[in-house]
Scaffold this motif. Structure first.
Motif, PDB file in Angstrom:
ATOM      1  N   HIS A 152       0.850  -1.191   0.000  1.00 35.57           N
ATOM      2  CA  HIS A 152       0.000   0.000   0.000  1.00 35.57           C
ATOM      3  C   HIS A 152       0.882   1.236   0.000  1.00 35.57           C
ATOM      4  O   HIS A 152       2.109   1.136   0.083  1.00 35.57           O
ATOM      5  N   VAL A 153       0.250   2.397  -0.099  1.00 41.82           N
ATOM      6  CA  VAL A 153       1.023   3.637  -0.033  1.00 41.82           C
ATOM      7  C   VAL A 153       1.700   3.736   1.326  1.00 41.82           C
ATOM      8  O   VAL A 153       1.255   3.125   2.312  1.00 41.82           O
ATOM      9  N   LEU A 154       2.780   4.482   1.404  1.00 43.81           N
ATOM     10  CA  LEU A 154       3.460   4.666   2.683  1.00 43.81           C
ATOM     11  C   LEU A 154       2.530   5.402   3.643  1.00 43.81           C
ATOM     12  O   LEU A 154       2.009   6.468   3.322  1.00 43.81           O
ATOM     13  N   PRO A 155       2.288   4.839   4.828  1.00 41.03           N
ATOM     14  CA  PRO A 155       1.358   5.477   5.762  1.00 41.03           C
ATOM     15  C   PRO A 155       1.957   6.697   6.443  1.00 41.03           C
ATOM     16  O   PRO A 155       3.161   6.759   6.702  1.00 41.03           O
ATOM     17  N   ASP A 156       1.106   7.651   6.722  1.00 40.75           N
ATOM     18  CA  ASP A 156       1.520   8.820   7.492  1.00 40.75           C
ATOM     19  C   ASP A 156       1.872   8.355   8.909  1.00 40.75           C
ATOM     20  O   ASP A 156       1.037   7.738   9.582  1.00 40.75           O
ATOM     21  N   PRO A 157       3.085   8.606   9.393  1.00 38.93           N
ATOM     22  CA  PRO A 157       3.466   8.164  10.746  1.00 38.93           C
ATOM     23  C   PRO A 157       2.564   8.716  11.841  1.00 38.93           C
ATOM     24  O   PRO A 157       2.495   8.144  12.936  1.00 38.93           O
ATOM     25  N   ARG A 158       1.862   9.807  11.541  1.00 41.09           N
ATOM     26  CA  ARG A 158       0.987  10.397  12.553  1.00 41.09           C
ATOM     27  C   ARG A 158      -0.352   9.679  12.669  1.00 41.09           C
ATOM     28  O   ARG A 158      -1.186  10.048  13.491  1.00 41.09           O
ATOM     29  N   ARG A 159      -0.542   8.640  11.862  1.00 45.81           N
ATOM     30  CA  ARG A 159      -1.795   7.879  11.949  1.00 45.81           C
ATOM     31  C   ARG A 159      -1.936   7.215  13.314  1.00 45.81           C
ATOM     32  O   ARG A 159      -3.048   7.027  13.822  1.00 45.81           O
ATOM     33  N   HIS A 160      -0.808   6.804  13.907  1.00 43.86           N
ATOM     34  CA  HIS A 160      -0.834   6.152  15.217  1.00 43.86           C
ATOM     35  C   HIS A 160       0.161   6.832  16.152  1.00 43.86           C
ATOM     36  O   HIS A 160       1.052   7.565  15.721  1.00 43.86           O
ATOM     37  N   SER A 161       0.009   6.536  17.423  1.00 44.43           N
ATOM     38  CA  SER A 161       0.940   7.060  18.420  1.00 44.43           C
ATOM     39  C   SER A 161       2.191   6.179  18.458  1.00 44.43           C
ATOM     40  O   SER A 161       2.204   5.054  17.936  1.00 44.43           O
TER      41      SER A 161
END
Length: 209
Positions: A152-161
């Motif tokens: 998948h696309v690289l996830p935004d690191p701010r999606r989780h703590s």
């Protein structure tokens, strides 16, 4: 590679649900099981009691495990759902086998399809912005970049703590093992080695505070 090819082949053939995992009773159950890794369950859906979540459960587990809305980014979900609906109607490039596999499957009417797409887009993977996180293209971001880009696309690191990311990464590692992809028994010469500790370190540094 065989498992991955099968994953891509059948990813185009999602289905819908009247009971938990009804595909298990299908003569094609072992193949259908390989479409999406197990582990993501209905209680894990965002807004699980919303109409979109209920429709997703109703239609999208008739012949494979439940998909996480974060499996794809918002831009990709509409075409994926649109591609799946004709298959659910027994149409597709597998001819009679497709019609047989989809026997008894309920395809969503247009209004339900649109509601599912809206729900999946709302809770889709939020892509990382490389301008905000230039480290992703440095050696420190290599393991993260190479591992996550495969599915998948690289996830935004701010999606989780920072506290939540290790468990998410562990779940993704199991998914990669399920699909027989990144995780191999023996490294090949010149092959970049994807280190879980490096992936976690990158995500934790840039996680939601």
């Amino acid at each position: 590679m065989a498992r991955f090819s099968l994953f891509l082949l059948v990813l185009a053939f999602p289905v819908t649900a009247k009971a938990d995992n009804p595909w298990q009773d299908s003569p094609h159950g072992p193949m259908l099981e390989r479409i999406i890794p197990p582990g993501f369950t209905a209680p894990m859906l965002p807004e699980p009691d919303s109409p979109g979540a209920r429709l997703t459960r109703r239609y999208c587990v008739q012949c494979h495990n439940l998909a996480n809305p974060a499996m794809h980014d918002a831009a990709r979900w509409p075409s994926i759902v649109r591609r799946m609906v004709p298959r659910m109607e027994g149409k597709g490039n597998m001819g009679k086998l497709m019609a047989e596999m989809m026997s008894g499957v309920e395809a969503p009417p247009l209004a339900d399809e649109q509601a599912i797409v809206a729900y999946l887009r709302k809770h889709a993977q939020r892509p990382l912005d490389p301008k905000r996180f230039p480290e992703v293209n440095s050696p420190a971001g290599e393991s993260f970049r190479l591992a996550c880009n495969q599915c998948h696309v690289l996830p935004d690191p701010r999606r989780h703590s920072a506290a939540d990311w290790p468990a998410v990464v562990a779940r993704m590692q199991k998914n990669m093992e399920w699909m027989n992809r990144v995780v191999g028994s023996k490294p090949m010469p010149g092959e970049p080695q994807l280190k879980i500790e490096d992936i976690n370190a990158f995500l934790i540094r840039h996680a939601r505070r």
